[in-house]
Design a protein around this motif. Structure first.
Motif, mmCIF file in Angstrom:
data_model
loop_
_atom_site.group_PDB
_atom_site.id
_atom_site.type_symbol
_atom_site.label_atom_id
_atom_site.label_comp_id
_atom_site.label_asym_id
_atom_site.label_seq_id
_atom_site.Cartn_x
_atom_site.Cartn_y
_atom_site.Cartn_z
ATOM 1 N N VAL A 1 0.835 -1.200 0.000
ATOM 2 C CA VAL A 1 0.000 0.000 0.000
ATOM 3 C C VAL A 1 0.875 1.258 0.000
ATOM 4 O O VAL A 1 0.681 2.174 -0.806
ATOM 5 N N SER A 2 1.866 1.295 0.895
ATOM 6 C CA SER A 2 2.781 2.451 0.920
ATOM 7 C C SER A 2 3.570 2.549 -0.376
ATOM 8 O O SER A 2 3.834 3.643 -0.878
ATOM 9 N N GLU A 3 3.969 1.390 -0.915
ATOM 10 C CA GLU A 3 4.723 1.400 -2.172
ATOM 11 C C GLU A 3 3.876 2.031 -3.277
ATOM 12 O O GLU A 3 4.375 2.800 -4.098
ATOM 13 N N ALA A 4 2.578 1.699 -3.297
ATOM 14 C CA ALA A 4 1.691 2.266 -4.318
ATOM 15 C C ALA A 4 1.500 3.760 -4.081
ATOM 16 O O ALA A 4 1.532 4.563 -5.022
ATOM 17 N N ALA A 5 1.317 4.144 -2.815
ATOM 18 C CA ALA A 5 1.091 5.563 -2.504
ATOM 19 C C ALA A 5 2.301 6.395 -2.918
ATOM 20 O O ALA A 5 2.163 7.538 -3.368
#
Lengths: 228, 228
Positions: free
Chosen positions: A106-110
């Motif tokens: 999720v953080s990687e996508a954000a």
């Protein structure tokens, strides 16, 4: 260079795990078998439903996810990846259960989003958990969730992928949802469900930030990173 | 029904392991994640080259294969599958190392052949080891190996798949080898290398017995077989 052994918490669903592995193999710079990463996978179909736990108060998948994570660590994994967005609602518990790093798709996508608002294609449970809203808001980017009817359609599409339906027949239905997000002002969509990763394609009316690809890239990057 | 947990001795090569898992997911009767098999995979790129060991007297992969098999058994596997034909030259050693059944993709393929002679598409090491000849001769079916030049071409194609070359560009080259086997009298080809499984397609001039599909079917069959 000695790369880290990667452990994969898999089975949510099995086809998404296979897609993750397939993209991981393609993303690894390699000319021979020996150049690839060492990957241990536990593809466990008995993980309690994340959706039932979050939306209906069903049994939490956290204990089983932690057990799988510990099993992979015991078997030699030095880094964990979990190709299921919704299961990231339990990331803190998994991180607390092991002594090795656990990647956060999720953080990687954000971290990829440069402009908003961004439409969210995810399970209803992931939407309701606020996983994506939190990570994107921290970067000043607004998340646009589909309306109730479109979210139901996304839920049906995810179930159809899990049931093995033909992807070609499902793609146009996803594109209708994406088009409506575009009309509401979305400048991109985040593909925040691994089953949707199998559906979103080049024909989309909005650029996609595919969390599965972000996880693949993070896995290769972190597995091959030199120790300091 | 409680199915057996399947352990997969993988990484030979990684793309073939992913193809095996992909076909396994598709071959499993399932409508939801929970209906799939529990699969533990060790995709290990450090297994010594089977080809170097058999053709050039290089280090044997047997100790590492046995170590992986024992690790999977320790992690809970109740049945092992190894999606690499050439590595089946070490099947007896692996079977001796664990207390759980290890499937044999070569015998599974041989059991499908109803008429011969059958052309063999495999690594030179698999051809020289006599793995396929022995299994097919036991069923009264003659194996036709490609001539020296065609075998070199098969070897080059396998290396190209392992290096990640585009499959579409390689397929016509495989078909030329198949056509020459047909002219020599082959009535079918056995696809006895998992990299060739990625190349052989519907456009072939001979029907294929794909050992990878045979292994997939045996895995589903044996994992779901009721205990007596």
């Amino acid at each position: 260079m000695t790369a880290k052994t990667v452990g994969v918490i898999g089975g949510m669903g099995p086809a998404a795990t296979v897609e993750f592995l397939s993209r991981l193999v393609r993303a690894t710079p390699a000319a021979r078998d020996e150049d690839h990463l060492h990957v241990l996978v536990d593809c466990d179909p008995a993980i309690p439903s994340r959706t039932a736990a979050i939306l209906e108060g069903g049994p939490s998948p956290a204990p089983r996810l932690c057990m799988i994570a510990r099993g992979l660590e015991r078997a030699g994994a030095q880094l964990l990846a979990m190709p299921c967005n919704t299961a990231h609602a339990y990331l803190d518990a998994i991180r607390a259960a092991v002594d090795i790093p656990v990647l956060d798709m999720v953080s990687e996508a954000a971290a990829r989003a440069v402009v908003g608002p961004v439409g969210l294609l995810a399970t209803e449970a992931a939407v309701r958990s606020g996983l994506y809203e939190k990570a994107f808001h921290e970067r000043g980017i607004r998340i646009l969730s589909p309306g109730a009817e479109d979210q139901e359609e996304v839920t049906r599409l995810i179930a159809a992928v899990k049931a093995g339906d033909r992807l070609e027949a499902l793609r146009p239905r996803l594109q209708l949802v994406v088009s409506r997000l575009a009309r509401e002002g979305a400048r991109a969509v985040v593909i925040g469900c691994t089953e949707v990763s199998l559906l979103h394609d080049a024909g989309s009316s909005l650029p996609g930030i595919d969390a599965l690809d972000c996880l693949v890239e993070a896995t290769v990057r972190e597995a091959r990173r030199e120790e300091r």
